[in-house]
Scaffold this active site. Structure first.
Site: not given
Ligand code: X5A
Ligand code: ZN
Length: 561
Positions: A254, A290, A292, A381
């Site tokens: 991110h 991931d 995200h 995740d």
């Molecule tokens: C690296 C990663 C997730 C951030 C979630 C914020 N970050 N709510 O998986």
């Molecule tokens: Zn993530």
């Protein structure tokens, strides 16, 4: 002597934000008991069925994952750790620096993560692992109602699991840690960003965003993470290692050119890609699985044709964090097609959806791109049981995805840990034990199994083991298939090779056998997560209570006879 009534540990589901005050119980036990009919619903509780007859057993706690195990077995049911494991006394898991007694681990690990003792044998190993204890010092200072999901335990859990399996230390070579230099970082981040991160070393506790924390050790941890990734990349590209796994934190995907966010400080994958190019790589492929979207990595390489960024993530029309990563985002300024987003429209997607996307999007495009170096931004995740991701990828799925990428770029593959968390909601579990006519709820503080079993499955593939299951005749979810087709429609303009995949999927569209259980499960999981946690707990407790009182009554009757 303990009598164990219920065999399984209870995993508490729900969003961490729902957690506050959850266990204080707004209902009394008596209230719930009086309203038993109201509390019962259609939820499938089959896996909670107590054993028919209570068994007399002695239980033991696993040192690794804290699971309560039944007496007879020698290895933990959850994580495989041996009952008499001394794992916490050794290496990077020890509070003191060196192992005191003899152990099944032959090497020693210095405070800086350097491995001594088994270096001779380990150096001959083709798979390199990057790890350093100092990355464990990055942690949130402020005590919140629940621990931050990106916490040091994550690395401890994976390291413990690898050590238990004899993989690291043991079958991998450890590479020496070093902090990334300012010059290397400047190829990825703005000077201001680097200075801001460095400055946190002077502050006891600071925040980049409400969820992205730093303490005095964070800047060094981030520099070590990036340094390890850079060195692994050049070691692999130059042939000093066959492939590698960067066991690092804080995560990176991110982090953009000038901002830290989403628990990420420096973009480790971007640093590694550029290090591979300095070592001579012409084209680098980054696959980000991931859950995200890696907005930072996408931004850094958006107009760069020498780095192909492919991300699979939950998107939900921008409603899922961080909101970016629509299929229409394809790269810019002449690098169109060098960014491939596979945005899932709902949770619950699993192995089959990921494998479908690999077969029809990731592999065909990667083959056409013909990278000479491959990086996986490997968050775990999307794993089954992860409370943030609510997806359904199993360790076998992660092993298969690794396997599918292991022959691209001549096997030059670096896996970098991103997210994959254990929030308190998933990591708290209760064991119900019936002892001397009374109920005991044993509160276990954490259970880090999903991240460590997934990471272990991936490293095993790097070491040359076969992923356990065959990839054939897979049944994706309808939503998964739809997303894959949407991506193909957009990317076929840039990668003519995937046109065939699109025609193939379109003709299959009618006769496809969907696995809609996955999508349904995703919705169900979300629905459950929204319910107050005490409700679920109330029911579970009630259930136990019900079975136990019934058992007691029966027992009393037997005794009276
Ligand atoms: C690296 C990663 C997730 C951030 C979630 C914020 N970050 N709510 O998986
Ligand atoms: Zn993530």
């Amino acid at each position: 002597m303990l009598m164990l009534v219920v065999r399984r540990a209870v995993v508490l589901e729900g969003c961490s934000s729902d957690w506050k005050g959850a266990m204080h119980g707004d209902l009394t036990f008596q209230d719930m008991y009086n309203n038993m009919e109201l509390l019962e619903d259609e939820d499938d509780d089959s896996d909670w069925e107590p054993v028919a007859e209570p068994v007399e057993m002695i239980s033991w706690f696993c040192t690794n994952c804290t699971m309560v195990n039944l007496g007879d077995i020698a290895h933990c049911d959850l994580c495989g750790e041996h009952k008499t494991s001394g794992i916490l006394k050794h290496g990077f898991l020890a509070s003191s620096k060196f192992p005191q007694e003899d152990s099944h681990i032959d090497g020693k690990i210095e405070a800086n993560g350097n491995v001594i003792g088994f270096q001779q044998s380990a150096l001959s190993s083709p798979t390199a692992v990057g790890f350093d204890e100092r990355m464990l010092l990055h942690s949130e200072i402020e005590m919140k109602s629940h621990p931050h999901p990106e916490r040091p335990d994550r690395l401890r859990a994976i390291a413990a699991s690898l050590a238990t399996a004899g993989i690291f230390p043991g079958r991998c070579q450890a590479i020496a840690a070093r902090e990334i230099t300012r010059e290397e970082l400047e190829r990825v981040h703005s000077v201001e960003h680097i200075q801001t991160v460095d400055f946190t070393a002077n502050i006891f506790s600071s925040y980049f965003t409400p969820d992205t924390y730093a303490n005095e050790h964070s800047a060094r941890a981030a520099r070590l993470a990036a340094g390890l990734c850079a060195d692994l990349a050049s070691a692999i590209f130059s042939g000093r290692a066959k492939n590698g796994f960067a066991l690092v934190r804080p995560p990176g995907h991110h982090a953009g050119v000038k901002q830290a966010m989403g628990f990420c400080l420096h973009n480790n994958a971007a640093v590694a890609a550029l290090a591979a190019q300095v070592a001579g790589a012409k084209r680098v492929l980054i696959v980000d699985w991931d859950v995200h979207h890696g907005n930072g990595t996408q931004e850094i390489f958006d107009d760069n044709k020498s780095v192909l960024y492919v991300s699979l993530h939950r998107h939900e029309d921008g409603k899922f964090y961080p909101g970016t990563g629509a299929a229409s985002e394809v790269g810019s300024k002449g690098a169109e097609g060098y960014c491939v987003n596979i945005p899932w429209s709902c949770g619950g997607v699993g192995d089959n959806d990921y494998i479908l996307a690999f077969q029809h999007v990731v592999l065909p495009i990667a083959t056409e791109f013909a990278p000479d170096f491959t990086i996986i931004s490997a968050g775990f995740d999307a794993a089954r049981g992860d409370p943030l991701g609510h997806c359904d990828v199993t360790p076998v799925g992660y092993a298969q995805m690794t396997d599918m990428l292991s022959n691209i770029s001549g096997g030059k593959l670096l896996v970098i840990l991103e997210g994959g968390f254990v929030t308190l909601t998933s990591s708290v579990f209760f064991q119900v034990i019936f002892h001397e006519n009374s109920l005991h709820y044993i509160y276990c503080s954490y259970n880090l199994r999903s991240i460590s079993s997934s990471a272990t499955a991936v490293i095993k593939v790097l070491l040359g083991e076969n992923p356990s299951a065959e990839v054939a005749d897979i049944a994706p979810s309808r939503a998964g298939l739809q997303t894959v087709m949407e991506v193909l429609k957009i990317q076929k303009d840039f990668w003519p090779g995937v046109g065939a995949s699109l025609t193939q999927l379109q003709s299959l569209w009618e006769g496809f056998s969907y696995d809609d259980k996955a999508a349904e499960k995703g919705h169900k999981m979300r629905r459950r997560a929204e319910a107050p946690v005490w409700w679920k707990w109330g029911r579970k407790r009630l259930l136990y209570h019900h079975f136990i009182t019934r058992h007691l009554r029966a027992k009393r009757k037997r005794e009276q006879k």
